[in-house]
Motif scaffolding. Structure first.
Motif, PDB file in Angstrom:
ATOM      1  N   GLU A  90       2.554  -0.945   4.761  1.00  0.00           N
ATOM      2  CA  GLU A  90       1.248  -1.576   4.920  1.00  0.00           C
ATOM      3  C   GLU A  90       0.990  -2.598   3.813  1.00  0.00           C
ATOM      4  O   GLU A  90       1.450  -2.456   2.687  1.00  0.00           O
ATOM      5  N   THR A 111      -4.603   2.516   7.076  1.00  0.00           N
ATOM      6  CA  THR A 111      -3.165   2.313   6.980  1.00  0.00           C
ATOM      7  C   THR A 111      -2.575   2.410   8.378  1.00  0.00           C
ATOM      8  O   THR A 111      -2.885   3.330   9.125  1.00  0.00           O
ATOM      9  N   ALA A 138       0.833  -1.199   0.000  1.00  0.00           N
ATOM     10  CA  ALA A 138       0.000   0.000   0.000  1.00  0.00           C
ATOM     11  C   ALA A 138       0.868   1.249   0.000  1.00  0.00           C
ATOM     12  O   ALA A 138       1.974   1.262   0.549  1.00  0.00           O
ATOM     13  N   PHE A 193      -6.198   2.689   2.717  1.00  0.00           N
ATOM     14  CA  PHE A 193      -5.796   2.025   1.482  1.00  0.00           C
ATOM     15  C   PHE A 193      -6.850   1.012   1.075  1.00  0.00           C
ATOM     16  O   PHE A 193      -7.704   0.602   1.865  1.00  0.00           O
TER      17      PHE A 193
END
Length: 629
Positions: free
Chosen positions: A373, A368, A324, A577
């Motif tokens: 992430e 996140t 992410a 995300f």
């Protein structure tokens, strides 16, 4: 995808590492020293494809060439130079500048030769020689030689952004042209060898003759597009409103195995709009053909316009395995009021993601938590034994609890916009930091200064997200405001570090690399890569450990420790995300099935430009229907 630092494709050194085991060709050199000669470098293993591979695994090698693909960008542009902080460069301004080696979409840590045929180096990796392809040439027909590579290296070393100059100076000792198609780079004694070859292979290549003939200065804005050796070159533009990049029919590398089935569109058109809402209206009307949808609300409720309902527009949620983006609200720690970690933690406590996700995002996002992430590099729970070995020597420069507590995660908010529990905790932290509430409800320090926080933003899309956050901060006694400015002012203030809080993306990759010095290190504290202005000796030491790691296990451990330390410092309020890529397009394109796992392997040349193709029959049907403008 939110705002990406526009220089990173060029000046952020690559993160790839250790040498492939079975894909190398040992070559005897003078003096009997064994030299490795290879077509690719992989991290902690070997490349998936042998030297004689025929094509990338995920492309359609028979994809037709032709047609146009078009996207929208917000704001405007006034320069064609992407390598300077002066001016706002046009989108894809560096698309023509090929790199010596290139990353692919199905191997997260492998680079293959493009401008080079092979790279050779000794076991010590004290130097590397890139053997360039003699057929390589620029779009003006002039040959690309080792002199151009040397010129590029020296230009970026001497005139690139300061953080890049610092990084390259500490790793590369110098370069020497051996002949027209061979260039040698020597690396600084004692500097970790794991990444230096790939770092050098990530250099774009400028035309020395073009720079000299036009008197170009890398540090200046440019009204004139660069030339390069890549598959696309400048076509035409309406300054600030539109640019078209056209496929070079004489592209020297079009028959290389690595390029089969790629770069299929005759032209890439980019339309500029004032903001995302205006761009969406343009998409609905057929003014451009592909939209990467970053608005959860639009994805959930906005696709009810005629061109969609009539089947002319396709919505696709594409699965992928990319890490992410590390997007968040970043505090400018160059300002004294943000230097106390308790202040930063307090301000982050009153952003209520759970409420925003339900109310604004239609529950489409996850929060996140990490700078890595959605990947195995994310720190979890309490530090491991290996992490402790790295953290204990530097714990004095990190917040209390770094050795004993779980990795920091954002607080959970309630169903209401303002979570009272988090508000109380934030108030306690600000009290302890010396920012107390006066009779007027405003927080002041011992000098009577008001605690003010300005969110600097150029996109109205974020208004509905930031305004509730501002209201929550005001309830805390903080004088919070949202200042939405035009894109030119935003860019100027960002480069001058004239902001309290901005939305930014910290560039992190799946291997700890030199670029971390620019994103989080003291060397990058006064550069645009480091949005927070972070300068902490503990972070520098942890980056050192990651860059020097010789095994994958060591690298993962060092990255876990770094992630843990960064999160404990509360330099940001992390955003959100979505693992899948949501994209809408007019139904005149096709792409491989299955798609490769790493769609965002190249953040600066979108995957739909790379290996999608135009379906002429469908395109003609759309034109006959009068769908596209």
């Amino acid at each position: 995808m939110r705002r990406m630092t526009r220089f990173a494709a060029v000046i952020c050194p690559l993160m790839l590492a250790a040498l492939p085991l079975g894909a190398q060709e040992p070559v005897a050199a003078e003096g009997g020293e064994e030299i490795t000669k290879t077509h690719a470098l992989a991290v902690f293993g070997e490349p998936a494809m042998p030297a004689d591979f025929e094509r990338l695994s995920y492309v359609n090698p028979d994809a037709p060439k032709g047609g146009e693909i078009s996207i929208a960008v917000g704001g405007g542009f006034d320069s064609y130079n992407p390598y300077t902080v002066k001016g706002r460069p046009v989108a894809l301004a560096s698309v023509m500048n090929e790199r010596i080696m290139q990353k692919v979409h199905d191997e997260s840590e492998t680079f293959y030769c493009v401008l080079c045929e092979t790279v050779e180096f000794p076991a010590s990796r004290d130097w590397a020689i890139f053997n360039l392809r003699p057929e390589a040439k620029f779009s003006d027909g002039t040959p690309l030689t080792a002199e151009d590579v040397l010129f590029t290296y020296e230009t970026l070393r001497d005139k690139g952004l300061s953080s890049f100059r610092a990084v390259i100076a500490q790793s590369v000792a110098g370069a020497e042209v051996l002949d027209d198609h061979r260039i040698r780079f020597d690396f600084v004694e004692g500097y970790p060898r794991r990444d230096v070859i790939q770092q050098t292979g990530n250099l774009p290549v400028f035309s020395k003759a073009d720079f000299e003939a036009k008197g170009r200065e890398l540090s200046d804005s440019s009204p004139d597009p660069f030339i390069g050796s890549g598959p696309y070159m400048f076509g035409s533009a309406d300054m600030g409103r539109r640019v078209i990049w056209k496929r070079n029919p004489d592209y020297w590398g079009k028959d290389l195995p690595i390029n089969r089935g790629r770069y299929n569109f005759d032209s890439i058109r980019i339309e500029y709009f004032a903001d995302s809402d205006a761009a969406f209206e343009g998409f609905k009307a057929g003014e451009f053909t592909v939209r990467r949808e970053n608005s959860a609300e639009k994805w959930a409720t906005g696709y009810n316009f005629p061109n969609f309902e009539n089947g002319y527009v396709v919505k696709a949620a594409l699965e992928n395995e990319d890490k992410a983006l590390a997007q968040g609200f970043f505090f400018n720690m160059r300002r004294e009021k943000f230097q106390d970690v308790r202040v930063r933690e307090a301000l982050g406590l009153v952003f209520n993601f759970e409420w925003a996700n339900t109310t604004l995002f239609h529950n489409q996002y996850s929060r996140t938590e990490s700078f890595w992430e959605n990947s195995y590099l994310k720190a979890e729970g309490k530090p491991s034994e290996g992490e402790l070995a790295l953290l204990e020597p530097v714990a004095g420069d990190l917040p209390e609890g770094i050795l004993t507590e779980d990795a920091v995660v954002p607080p959970e908010g309630g169903a209401r916009q303002l979570d009272r529990g988090n508000l109380r905790r934030a108030g306690q932290l600000l009290d302890a930091a010396g920012w107390t509430v006066g009779s007027d409800g405003q927080r002041r320090n011992a000098d009577g200064e008001v605690l003010s926080v300005e969110f600097l933003e150029d996109s109205p899309t974020f208004d509905k997200i930031i305004n509730p956050y501002v209201e929550n901060l005001r309830a805390l006694g903080v004088t919070a405001t949202l200042n939405r400015v035009d894109d030119a002012e935003f860019e100027n203030r960002r480069y001058e570090f004239d902001y309290d809080v901005i939305v930014a993306n910290a560039l992190t990759y799946m291997t700890a690399d030199d670029g971390l010095y620019q994103t989080f290190g003291s060397k990058g504290a006064d550069d645009v890569f480091n949005a927070a202005g972070l300068a902490n000796p503990a972070i520098d030491a942890l980056i050192d450990a990651g860059v020097a790691a010789e095994t994958e296990e060591e690298m993962i451990t060092a990255t876990h420790a770094l992630d843990r330390a960064l999160r404990a410092l509360h330099i940001w309020v992390p955003n959100w995300f979505k693992a899948e890529k949501t994209i809408a397009y007019y139904d005149q394109y096709a792409y491989p099935d299955p798609l490769p796992p790493l769609l965002d392997a190249d953040l600066y040349f979108p995957f739909y430009f790379d290996f999608w193709w135009y379906d002429a029959e469908k395109g003609e049907a759309l034109r006959k229907a009068g769908v596209l403008r």
